[in-house]
Design an enzyme around this catalytic site. Structure first.
Site, PDB file in Angstrom:
ATOM      1  N   CYS A   1       0.218   3.728   3.026  1.00  0.00           N
ATOM      2  CA  CYS A   1       0.668   3.038   4.061  1.00  0.00           C
ATOM      3  C   CYS A   1       2.347   3.320   4.392  1.00  0.00           C
ATOM      4  O   CYS A   1       2.771   3.733   5.390  1.00  0.00           O
ATOM      5  CB  CYS A   1       0.633   1.547   4.184  1.00  0.00           C
ATOM      6  SG  CYS A   1      -1.204   1.068   4.038  1.00  0.00           S
TER       7      CYS A   1
ATOM      8  N   CYS B   1       0.842  -1.250  -0.037  1.00  0.00           N
ATOM      9  CA  CYS B   1      -0.018  -0.026   0.104  1.00  0.00           C
ATOM     10  C   CYS B   1       0.994   1.411  -0.230  1.00  0.00           C
ATOM     11  O   CYS B   1       1.807   1.607   0.912  1.00  0.00           O
ATOM     12  CB  CYS B   1      -0.905   0.034   1.194  1.00  0.00           C
ATOM     13  SG  CYS B   1      -1.483   1.484   1.831  1.00  0.00           S
TER      14      CYS B   1
END
Length: 100
Positions: free
Chosen positions: A26, A23
């Site tokens: 993230c 991600c």
């Protein structure tokens, strides 16, 4: 060894960062969350949970997008958001929950 449940039921607020290694957002949040972990030593705990390695916990808290940040206080989720967040705003959110 402490379990996730032991940690979130503790006497200190806990910021949990539900993330995935693939991600992009993230990866943007990771240094912020790690810095807060160091800054809040003794006041709050900070955990990072990889949703791909901890599917049961991710399902339990209905994590549908990452990153999702949840603040737990005495086992109860008291605040939650998804997406990237400024460090100052996240720090303020945690400090709001330090007051017992």
């Amino acid at each position: 060894m402490e379990t996730f449940k032991d940690i979130i039921n503790g006497d200190k607020p806990v910021l949990v960062d539900f993330f995935a290694t693939w991600c992009g957002p993230c990866k943007v949040m990771s240094p912020t969350v790690e810095a807060l972990g160091k800054e809040l030593v003794g006041q709050a705990r900070v955990l990072k949970i990889d949703v791909d390695k901890n599917e049961a916990v991710a399902n339990q808290y209905r994590i549908q997008s990452v990153p999702t940040l949840i603040i737990f206080k005495k086992g109860e989720a008291v605040w939650r958001t998804s997406g990237v967040m400024e460090k100052s705003a996240l720090l303020q959110e945690i400090k709001n929950h330090l007051i017992f």
